[in-house]
Design a protein around this motif. Sequence first.
Motif, PDB file in Angstrom:
ATOM      1  N   LEU A   1      -5.285   7.442  -3.324  1.00 39.96           N
ATOM      2  CA  LEU A   1      -5.303   8.672  -4.109  1.00 39.96           C
ATOM      3  C   LEU A   1      -5.900   9.867  -3.373  1.00 39.96           C
ATOM      4  O   LEU A   1      -5.440  11.000  -3.561  1.00 39.96           O
ATOM      5  N   HIS A   2      -6.946   9.641  -2.585  1.00 39.98           N
ATOM      6  CA  HIS A   2      -7.663  10.760  -1.963  1.00 39.98           C
ATOM      7  C   HIS A   2      -8.576  10.218  -0.871  1.00 39.98           C
ATOM      8  O   HIS A   2      -9.150   9.139  -1.027  1.00 39.98           O
ATOM      9  N   SER A   3      -8.718  10.975   0.217  1.00 39.32           N
ATOM     10  CA  SER A   3      -9.618  10.559   1.290  1.00 39.32           C
ATOM     11  C   SER A   3     -10.458  11.735   1.756  1.00 39.32           C
ATOM     12  O   SER A   3     -10.069  12.894   1.603  1.00 39.32           O
TER      13      SER A   3
ATOM     14  N   VAL B   1       0.860  -1.180   0.000  1.00 35.71           N
ATOM     15  CA  VAL B   1       0.000   0.000   0.000  1.00 35.71           C
ATOM     16  C   VAL B   1       0.895   1.228   0.000  1.00 35.71           C
ATOM     17  O   VAL B   1       1.796   1.355   0.834  1.00 35.71           O
ATOM     18  N   GLU B   2       0.650   2.096  -0.976  1.00 36.10           N
ATOM     19  CA  GLU B   2       1.418   3.333  -1.123  1.00 36.10           C
ATOM     20  C   GLU B   2       0.453   4.508  -1.161  1.00 36.10           C
ATOM     21  O   GLU B   2      -0.759   4.316  -1.229  1.00 36.10           O
ATOM     22  N   TYR B   3       1.003   5.718  -1.145  1.00 39.43           N
ATOM     23  CA  TYR B   3       0.192   6.926  -1.170  1.00 39.43           C
ATOM     24  C   TYR B   3       0.607   7.800  -2.344  1.00 39.43           C
ATOM     25  O   TYR B   3       1.788   7.880  -2.676  1.00 39.43           O
ATOM     26  N   TYR B   4      -0.378   8.444  -2.943  1.00 38.10           N
ATOM     27  CA  TYR B   4      -0.140   9.349  -4.068  1.00 38.10           C
ATOM     28  C   TYR B   4       0.877  10.420  -3.674  1.00 38.10           C
ATOM     29  O   TYR B   4       1.742  10.784  -4.473  1.00 38.10           O
ATOM     30  N   SER B   5       0.795  10.911  -2.444  1.00 36.00           N
ATOM     31  CA  SER B   5       1.717  11.943  -1.960  1.00 36.00           C
ATOM     32  C   SER B   5       1.752  11.882  -0.435  1.00 36.00           C
ATOM     33  O   SER B   5       0.928  11.215   0.195  1.00 36.00           O
ATOM     34  N   GLU B   6       2.700  12.622   0.137  1.00 38.00           N
ATOM     35  CA  GLU B   6       2.770  12.714   1.595  1.00 38.00           C
ATOM     36  C   GLU B   6       1.520  13.394   2.139  1.00 38.00           C
ATOM     37  O   GLU B   6       1.055  13.072   3.230  1.00 38.00           O
ATOM     38  N   ARG B   7       0.960  14.316   1.370  1.00 33.41           N
ATOM     39  CA  ARG B   7      -0.260  15.009   1.786  1.00 33.41           C
ATOM     40  C   ARG B   7      -1.422  14.022   1.921  1.00 33.41           C
ATOM     41  O   ARG B   7      -2.185  14.077   2.891  1.00 33.41           O
ATOM     42  N   VAL B   8      -1.564  13.128   0.955  1.00 30.57           N
ATOM     43  CA  VAL B   8      -2.630  12.128   1.022  1.00 30.57           C
ATOM     44  C   VAL B   8      -2.415  11.240   2.242  1.00 30.57           C
ATOM     45  O   VAL B   8      -3.369  10.932   2.970  1.00 30.57           O
ATOM     46  N   GLN B   9      -1.185  10.840   2.489  1.00 30.31           N
ATOM     47  CA  GLN B   9      -0.894  10.007   3.654  1.00 30.31           C
ATOM     48  C   GLN B   9      -1.259  10.752   4.945  1.00 30.31           C
ATOM     49  O   GLN B   9      -1.854  10.165   5.855  1.00 30.31           O
ATOM     50  N   ALA B  10      -0.951  12.047   5.020  1.00 32.74           N
ATOM     51  CA  ALA B  10      -1.290  12.838   6.205  1.00 32.74           C
ATOM     52  C   ALA B  10      -2.806  12.961   6.362  1.00 32.74           C
ATOM     53  O   ALA B  10      -3.326  12.907   7.489  1.00 32.74           O
ATOM     54  N   GLU B  11      -3.524  13.130   5.254  1.00 33.38           N
ATOM     55  CA  GLU B  11      -4.985  13.229   5.316  1.00 33.38           C
ATOM     56  C   GLU B  11      -5.607  11.927   5.822  1.00 33.38           C
ATOM     57  O   GLU B  11      -6.535  11.945   6.623  1.00 33.38           O
ATOM     58  N   VAL B  12      -5.075  10.805   5.351  1.00 34.98           N
ATOM     59  CA  VAL B  12      -5.585   9.505   5.810  1.00 34.98           C
ATOM     60  C   VAL B  12      -5.288   9.337   7.299  1.00 34.98           C
ATOM     61  O   VAL B  12      -6.146   8.912   8.070  1.00 34.98           O
ATOM     62  N   THR B  13      -4.102   9.704   7.709  1.00 30.24           N
ATOM     63  CA  THR B  13      -3.708   9.602   9.116  1.00 30.24           C
ATOM     64  C   THR B  13      -4.581  10.487   9.999  1.00 30.24           C
ATOM     65  O   THR B  13      -4.834  10.150  11.159  1.00 30.24           O
ATOM     66  N   ALA B  14      -5.069  11.587   9.448  1.00 31.89           N
ATOM     67  CA  ALA B  14      -5.880  12.542  10.218  1.00 31.89           C
ATOM     68  C   ALA B  14      -7.373  12.212  10.226  1.00 31.89           C
ATOM     69  O   ALA B  14      -8.163  12.964  10.800  1.00 31.89           O
TER      70      ALA B  14
ATOM     71  N   ARG C   1     -13.575  13.672  -8.644  1.00 38.24           N
ATOM     72  CA  ARG C   1     -12.732  14.259  -9.701  1.00 38.24           C
ATOM     73  C   ARG C   1     -11.267  14.365  -9.275  1.00 38.24           C
ATOM     74  O   ARG C   1     -10.376  14.162 -10.089  1.00 38.24           O
ATOM     75  N   ILE C   2     -11.028  14.683  -8.023  1.00 35.92           N
ATOM     76  CA  ILE C   2      -9.647  14.718  -7.518  1.00 35.92           C
ATOM     77  C   ILE C   2      -9.010  13.346  -7.694  1.00 35.92           C
ATOM     78  O   ILE C   2      -7.893  13.221  -8.203  1.00 35.92           O
ATOM     79  N   ALA C   3      -9.717  12.304  -7.289  1.00 38.75           N
ATOM     80  CA  ALA C   3      -9.198  10.936  -7.403  1.00 38.75           C
ATOM     81  C   ALA C   3      -8.979  10.561  -8.865  1.00 38.75           C
ATOM     82  O   ALA C   3      -7.956   9.960  -9.214  1.00 38.75           O
ATOM     83  N   GLU C   4      -9.930  10.906  -9.735  1.00 40.92           N
ATOM     84  CA  GLU C   4      -9.798  10.576 -11.159  1.00 40.92           C
ATOM     85  C   GLU C   4      -8.608  11.300 -11.791  1.00 40.92           C
ATOM     86  O   GLU C   4      -7.879  10.707 -12.601  1.00 40.92           O
ATOM     87  N   GLN C   5      -8.375  12.548 -11.407  1.00 43.45           N
ATOM     88  CA  GLN C   5      -7.235  13.295 -11.938  1.00 43.45           C
ATOM     89  C   GLN C   5      -5.919  12.665 -11.482  1.00 43.45           C
ATOM     90  O   GLN C   5      -4.986  12.526 -12.257  1.00 43.45           O
ATOM     91  N   ARG C   6      -5.850  12.279 -10.233  1.00 40.67           N
ATOM     92  CA  ARG C   6      -4.632  11.648  -9.713  1.00 40.67           C
ATOM     93  C   ARG C   6      -4.403  10.289 -10.362  1.00 40.67           C
ATOM     94  O   ARG C   6      -3.255   9.929 -10.650  1.00 40.67           O
ATOM     95  N   LEU C   7      -5.468   9.547 -10.604  1.00 37.59           N
ATOM     96  CA  LEU C   7      -5.358   8.268 -11.310  1.00 37.59           C
ATOM     97  C   LEU C   7      -4.777   8.505 -12.702  1.00 37.59           C
ATOM     98  O   LEU C   7      -3.873   7.782 -13.136  1.00 37.59           O
ATOM     99  N   LYS C   8      -5.267   9.510 -13.383  1.00 35.87           N
ATOM    100  CA  LYS C   8      -4.774   9.849 -14.727  1.00 35.87           C
ATOM    101  C   LYS C   8      -3.288  10.198 -14.691  1.00 35.87           C
ATOM    102  O   LYS C   8      -2.506   9.756 -15.537  1.00 35.87           O
ATOM    103  N   GLU C   9      -2.883  10.973 -13.695  1.00 41.14           N
ATOM    104  CA  GLU C   9      -1.471  11.337 -13.563  1.00 41.14           C
ATOM    105  C   GLU C   9      -0.591  10.104 -13.332  1.00 41.14           C
ATOM    106  O   GLU C   9       0.483   9.978 -13.919  1.00 41.14           O
TER     107      GLU C   9
END
Length: 117
Positions: free
Chosen positions: A87-89, A12-25, A103-111
């Motif tokens: 990708l997003h939480s 399990v990985e995270y799109y970014s450190e920000r996404v990981q922090a959001e999940v943790t929060a 849409r945020i998740a779909e954009q990140r998936l595309k990237e």
Amino acid sequence: MLAQMDTDAFSVEYYSERVQAEVTALPQTIAARYVVLTRRLRVFGPNLGEPHTKALGDGLFELRLKGAEGIGRVFFCTRIGRRIVMLHSFVKKSDKTPLQDRRIAEQRLKEIRNEGP
């Protein structure tokens, strides 16, 4: 009873450190559910089935989390090499998933797809 494996089949990985922090929060009981379900994802893969996961099409999945504080969602996808990428939480405020969050998740998936394996 779930079978315990010595090694995880998926990572399990995270799109970014920000996404990981959001999940943790995420609120405490929603975050606890996240921990339980990601352990299952590591062993059994992305399609745990409802009510735990739901395939949204085009490679996008949602992890469905319920806790005392409400309902949370974490969108994710899979990558080559048995990798699951969060990708997003968010915590749901209404019955319907906000279009903006999807849409945020779909954009990140595309990237991620444009990056290659």
